[in-house]
Design an enzyme around this catalytic site. Structure first.
Site, mmCIF file in Angstrom:
data_model
loop_
_atom_site.group_PDB
_atom_site.id
_atom_site.type_symbol
_atom_site.label_atom_id
_atom_site.label_comp_id
_atom_site.label_asym_id
_atom_site.label_seq_id
_atom_site.Cartn_x
_atom_site.Cartn_y
_atom_site.Cartn_z
ATOM 1 N N ASP A 1 0.848 -1.184 0.000
ATOM 2 C CA ASP A 1 0.000 0.000 0.000
ATOM 3 C C ASP A 1 0.889 1.241 0.000
ATOM 4 O O ASP A 1 1.764 1.384 0.864
ATOM 5 C CB ASP A 1 -0.896 -0.008 1.246
ATOM 6 C CG ASP A 1 -1.998 1.038 1.182
ATOM 7 O OD1 ASP A 1 -2.154 1.668 0.123
ATOM 8 O OD2 ASP A 1 -2.694 1.228 2.192
ATOM 9 N N ASP B 1 -3.514 2.445 -5.629
ATOM 10 C CA ASP B 1 -2.282 2.484 -4.840
ATOM 11 C C ASP B 1 -2.120 1.282 -3.908
ATOM 12 O O ASP B 1 -1.378 1.334 -2.936
ATOM 13 C CB ASP B 1 -2.241 3.770 -4.003
ATOM 14 C CG ASP B 1 -3.422 3.868 -3.042
ATOM 15 O OD1 ASP B 1 -4.374 3.079 -3.188
ATOM 16 O OD2 ASP B 1 -3.392 4.741 -2.153
ATOM 17 N N GLU B 2 -2.792 0.199 -4.244
ATOM 18 C CA GLU B 2 -2.817 -0.943 -3.331
ATOM 19 C C GLU B 2 -2.895 -2.246 -4.117
ATOM 20 O O GLU B 2 -3.612 -2.333 -5.108
ATOM 21 C CB GLU B 2 -4.038 -0.798 -2.409
ATOM 22 C CG GLU B 2 -4.252 -1.909 -1.427
ATOM 23 C CD GLU B 2 -5.569 -1.736 -0.683
ATOM 24 O OE1 GLU B 2 -5.818 -2.552 0.227
ATOM 25 O OE2 GLU B 2 -6.358 -0.827 -1.023
#
Length: 410
Positions: free
Chosen positions: A13, A108-109
Site C-alpha cells: 500500500d 495504490d494498493e
C-alpha cells in the site's frame, strides 16, 4: 511452490499516495500538512492527506471546510488524477515483474502471492522486503508492506507496518496478533456493525471468538460468516487478476449551484469526452448509459438507458446522455450541484447490428483524436460545446479542464 505448502501473500500500500506525489513534485511541501481534493472554500471532500495533516484529525472523505477548520495551516491542493495514474502504472509494473499473481486492489494498493515462486525466491520475507525497496526506488514514494498466509491477515499486517514499514504475521502467530486488535480493523465490520457489536460490549477481535457463527450470521447476513472466519485468521479467497470492469463513470460537483442549461450540457459533454477516452483505452463498449444529477437540496436523480448496440464513441454516448439529462432537468425546479455520466454492462466486442449499417468511422475518429491528444494534450481537441467551460474554468492544453470531482481529474 512454497516448501511447506502454505500460501504467502504480500499486501503493498502506497503511503498517503496523492499527498506523497504532491510532496515529491514540490519538495517545499515536505513536512507540511498536505490535503488533496480541493481548496478549503470549495465543496467536496479530501481525497487523501499527508500524515502531518492526520495529526490534526483530518482524514480521507472529510468535507474540505471541516478539514480547514481542523487544520487551517494545511496546504490544500486540487490534485491531478493523470499524474497519480502515471505513478500508479509504474507501481504496478514493478509488482507484475515480481510475480505473475497480482491483484490490483486500487490505484495504490495490491496483493501479491509468492506461493508459486519458491524456486525464484529462497526467502519469501526477504523477497517481500526487496519488492518494497524496488517500488520505492522506482516511484520515489514510501510504501507499507504486510505479509501473511492469507489476504485478510496481509492487509492487517500492512496496517501495523504503516507508515513505510514491513510487518509479517507468521504461521501460528495469527491468534496472538488478532486477539487484542480493535474490531474496526477487520474488513466487513463497518461503522454500523461496530455500533451493534459495541452495544454487545465487544470491542476486540478476540471477543468475537465467543460469538457462535449463527449469531454473526443473524447480525450481518452472509457477511457474518466471513467475519466469523476472518476474525480467526482464516481466509481462503484467491487473488483476483484484473477483470472486465463493471462500469466506468465520470462526475463533477460544481463550484457553485448551476441552473444555466447550456453550461450544464457543456459539463456533461466534457464528462462524456473523458468517459469515452477511458472506454477506448480499454477497448470497451457500453450497453447502458446512465446520467446522474443532484439538486441543491441534495436529492439525487438517475436515469439510464439500455442500448441494443453498445457504444464507445463520444458523439453517440453524449447524444444518449443529453436526452437522459434533459428528461431529468425538465422536471426539476432547483439548481444542480452535481452531474455525472456512467457507462455500464461493458463488453470487449461491438457485435454487428442486424438492421443497422456497420461503420468503423466512430472508432477511427476516436483513435485519431486520441493520437492528437497524446502529442499535444487533452485540451488540444475540444468541441464548441465543451469550450463553453472557458467561462468557468481555466483551460490547460495538456490537462484540459480541471473539474471539481471526487476522483480529481479523471
Amino acid at each position: 511452490m512454497s516448501t511447506n505448502g502454505r500460501r504467502y501473500i504480500v499486501h503493498v500500500d502506497i503511503d498517503a499516495f496523492f499527498a506523497a506525489v504532491e510532496v515529491l513534485l514540490d519538495p517545499s511541501l515536505a513536512g507540511k500538512p498536505v490535503i488533496v481534493g480541493g481548496l478549503p472554500h470549495e465543496r467536496g471532500v479530501a481525497s487523501t492527506c499527508s500524515y502531518e495533516a492526520r495529526k490534526f484529525g483530518v482524514h480521507s472523505g472529510m468535507p474540505l471546510r471541516e478539514c480547514y477548520r481542523l487544520c487551517p495551516q494545511g496546504v490544500f491542493v486540487r490534485g491531478n488524477y493523470h499524474v497519480y495514474e502515471s505513478f500508479s502504472e509504474r507501481f504496478f509494473r514493478v509488482l507484475h515483474a515480481a510475480t505473475p499473481d497480482v491483484e490490483e486492489a486500487s490505484l495504490d494498493e495490491a496483493y501479491l502471492e509468492l506461493t508459486r515462486c519458491g524456486r525464484l525466491y529462497p526467502s519469501f520475507p526477504e523477497a517481500a522486503r526487496e519488492i518494497k525497496r524496488r517500488v520505492e526506488r522506482e516511484i520515489g514514494i514510501t510504501v507499507s508492506v504486510g505479509a501473511a498466509p492469507n489476504k485478510v491477515l496481509a492487509k492487517l499486517a500492512t496496517g501495523r507496518a504503516k507508515p513505510a514499514g514491513f510487518f509479517e504475521i507468521r504461521e501460528g502467530e495469527e491468534a496472538a496478533y488478532l486477539r487484542d486488535l480493535g474490531i474496526e480493523a477487520l474488513p466487513g465490520i463497518g461503522p454500523k456493525g461496530q455500533v451493534v457489536l459495541r452495544l454487545m460490549n465487544i470491542h476486540k477481535i478476540g471477543q468475537l471468538w465467543d460469538l457462535p457463527r449463527a449469531t454473526l450470521h443473524t447480525l450481518f447476513g452472509s457477511g457474518g460468516d466471513d467475519i466469523y472466519l476472518q476474525s480467526r485468521g482464516l481466509d481462503s479467497r484467491p487473488l483476483v487478476s484484473r477483470t472486465l470492469p463493471k462500469s466506468v463513470s465520470r462526475e463533477t460537483t460544481f463550484l457553485e449551484d448551476l441552473w444555466d442549461k447550456r453550461l450544464l450540457l457543456a459539463h456533461l459533454a466534457y464528462l462524456c469526452d473523458r468517459l469515452t477516452l477511458a472506454l477506448r483505452r480499454d477497448r470497451l463498449y457500453a450497453h447502458v448509459v446512465e446520467v446522474k444529477a443532484r439538486t441543491a437540496d441534495f436529492k439525487t436523480e438517475i436515469k439510464r438507458r439500455l442500448l441494443l448496440s453498445p457504444l464507445q464513441d463520444t458523439a453517440g454516448i453524449y447524444k444518449v446522455a443529453e436526452e437522459l439529462f434533459l428528461e431529468l432537468f425538465t422536471g426539476t425546479r432547483l439548481a444542480l450541484r452535481l452531474v455525472g455520466v456512467k457507462a455500464a454492462e461493458l463488453v470487449r466486442v461491438r457485435p454487428l447490428a442486424l438492421f443497422e449499417p456497420y461503420s468503423e468511422r466512430p472508432e477511427r475518429l476516436g483513435g485519431a483524436i486520441d493520437r492528437v491528444r497524446d502529442k499535444y494534450g487533452f485540451g488540444s481537441v475540444l468541441t464548441a460545446r465543451e469550450r463553453m467551460l472557458d467561462a468557468v474554468y481555466a483551460a490547460d492544453p495538456r490537462r484540459g479542464y480541471v473539474l471539481k470531482t471526487a476522483s480529481l481529474t479523471k
